[in-house]
Scaffold this active site. Structure first.
Site, PDB file in Angstrom:
ATOM      1  N   ARG A 166       0.839  -1.202   0.000  1.00  0.00           N
ATOM      2  CA  ARG A 166       0.000   0.000   0.000  1.00  0.00           C
ATOM      3  C   ARG A 166       0.872   1.250   0.000  1.00  0.00           C
ATOM      4  O   ARG A 166       0.949   1.979  -0.981  1.00  0.00           O
ATOM      5  CB  ARG A 166      -0.943  -0.024   1.220  1.00  0.00           C
ATOM      6  CG  ARG A 166      -2.067   1.028   1.171  1.00  0.00           C
ATOM      7  CD  ARG A 166      -1.650   2.410   1.633  1.00  0.00           C
ATOM      8  NE  ARG A 166      -1.098   2.448   2.968  1.00  0.00           N
ATOM      9  CZ  ARG A 166      -0.522   3.519   3.505  1.00  0.00           C
ATOM     10  NH1 ARG A 166      -0.418   4.649   2.808  1.00  0.00           N
ATOM     11  NH2 ARG A 166      -0.016   3.480   4.735  1.00  0.00           N
ATOM     12  N   CYS A 188       6.165   9.357   0.852  1.00  0.00           N
ATOM     13  CA  CYS A 188       4.920  10.066   1.126  1.00  0.00           C
ATOM     14  C   CYS A 188       4.642  11.030  -0.019  1.00  0.00           C
ATOM     15  O   CYS A 188       5.429  11.948  -0.251  1.00  0.00           O
ATOM     16  CB  CYS A 188       4.988  10.830   2.448  1.00  0.00           C
ATOM     17  SG  CYS A 188       3.473  11.761   2.773  1.00  0.00           S
ATOM     18  N   HIS A 243      10.889   6.501   8.446  1.00  0.00           N
ATOM     19  CA  HIS A 243      11.475   6.647   7.123  1.00  0.00           C
ATOM     20  C   HIS A 243      12.981   6.835   7.288  1.00  0.00           C
ATOM     21  O   HIS A 243      13.446   7.317   8.315  1.00  0.00           O
ATOM     22  CB  HIS A 243      10.858   7.827   6.379  1.00  0.00           C
ATOM     23  CG  HIS A 243       9.475   7.555   5.896  1.00  0.00           C
ATOM     24  ND1 HIS A 243       8.929   8.169   4.789  1.00  0.00           N
ATOM     25  CD2 HIS A 243       8.505   6.719   6.359  1.00  0.00           C
ATOM     26  CE1 HIS A 243       7.696   7.729   4.584  1.00  0.00           C
ATOM     27  NE2 HIS A 243       7.417   6.864   5.528  1.00  0.00           N
TER      28      HIS A 243
END
Length: 314
Positions: free
Chosen positions: A24, A249, A218
């Site tokens: 996802r 993102c 991240h």
């Protein structure tokens, strides 16, 4: 296959549940749309590698995330897998779509900062929480597990460092809405271990139990594994990661990829922490997906082990 020597460190969890987000969070950032057949096989391969929680897709409007416009087609293809398959739902319409397909785990995504709430949701922080309230309430009434993602917990590209107290306030609000779990997002990768420890201590003091928290780092500045270890030392036992280090993102251009699942598994195996993941099969899966995407995996562990002399499944 090369494996690290196991040297346990006292005080760490005996087992870590990896919340795999590659299918996802990883694929939603691809410029090209990955065919649904490839996505379904990717999820299946991840399950076959032993990952027990695999975030399958997002029921956002296709206009905003066209890479995941096939959610209705994908979910039935993977629904029978013997793993947890959470999906993102931005609003009640998204929840309706997920529930219609039998989803039993959903997630909402909030922001700790006003700037990112505006960029991502076109709302203030409080307005977004108000939007999530009926989503969470309806999901809980249907017996569905709800995760709350909280972005920008450590730094924001517009606002800079994010005060710990602000993150605690929004986490408490998500908990009061009824979220079963809250994932703390280092969306632009600026966290360092001391910051992680300070936030987790403040959340514990603020009434948010550590066993309801996950971390989502991240690796922009190479700190994701160090930050994960700091979180483990404070009792966190759910860690988000992305196979092959896919993702970032789309609304924070300075964000680089997520923590690679293989790098996380390598560290945890060296610490003697159980994950249930077959690293050999996971590496093979990321090599396979990298071939479909037309570029090598950024994961250091994938690169090292895919050049290992041991046989690799393709």
């Amino acid at each position: 296959m090369t494996l690290p020597m196991e040297v346990p460190v006292p005080g760490l969890p005996a087992r870590v549940r990896i919340h795999e987000v590659g299918a996802r969070d990883g694929l939603q950032n691809e410029k090209a749309v990955v065919p649904v057949e490839v996505k379904a096989e990717f999820v299946g391969r991840l399950a076959g590698a032993g990952l027990s929680t695999i975030e399958a897709t997002s029921f956002v409007h296709p206009k905003w995330v066209p890479q995941l416009a096939d959610a209705e087609e994908l979910y039935p293809r993977v629904a029978a897998l013997p793993v947890a398959l959470p999906v993102l739902v931005p609003n009640e319409r998204g929840l309706d779509r997920a529930l219609a397909l039998g989803a039993r785990r959903v997630a909402v995504f909030a922001s700790a900062t006003e700037s990112f709430a505006r960029a991502n949701l076109n709302r203030t922080v409080d307005e977004s929480l108000a939007m999530f309230a009926p989503v969470v309430a309806r999901a809980k009434a249907a017996g569905v597990h709800v995760r709350g993602y909280l972005s920008m917990c450590f730094g924001d590209p517009w606002e800079g460092a994010v005060p710990v107290a602000r993150v605690v306030r929004v986490c408490r609000a998500l908990k009061e809405l009824g979220c079963d779990e809250i994932s703390l997002g280092d969306t632009i990768g600026v966290a360092t271990p001391g910051h992680v420890t300070a936030l987790l201590d403040a959340l514990t003091a603020g009434g948010v139990p550590v066993d309801t928290l996950a971390v989502h780092f991240h690796d922009t500045y190479g700190q994701a594994l160090a930050n994960t270890l700091a979180a483990l030392q404070r009792g966190v036992s759910t860690v988000d990661a992305s196979a092959g280090g896919l993702g970032g993102c789309p609304y924070a251009k300075s964000a680089t990829g997520n923590l690679a699942t293989e790098d996380l598994v390598w560290m945890l195996r060296g610490l003697g922490i159980d994950t249930g993941v077959d690293l050999d099969r996971l590496v093979a899966t990321s090599v396979w997906m990298a071939a479909h995407l037309g570029r090598p995996s950024p994961s250091r562990t994938v690169r090292a082990l895919s050049h290992d002399d041991s046989p690799q499944e393709q």
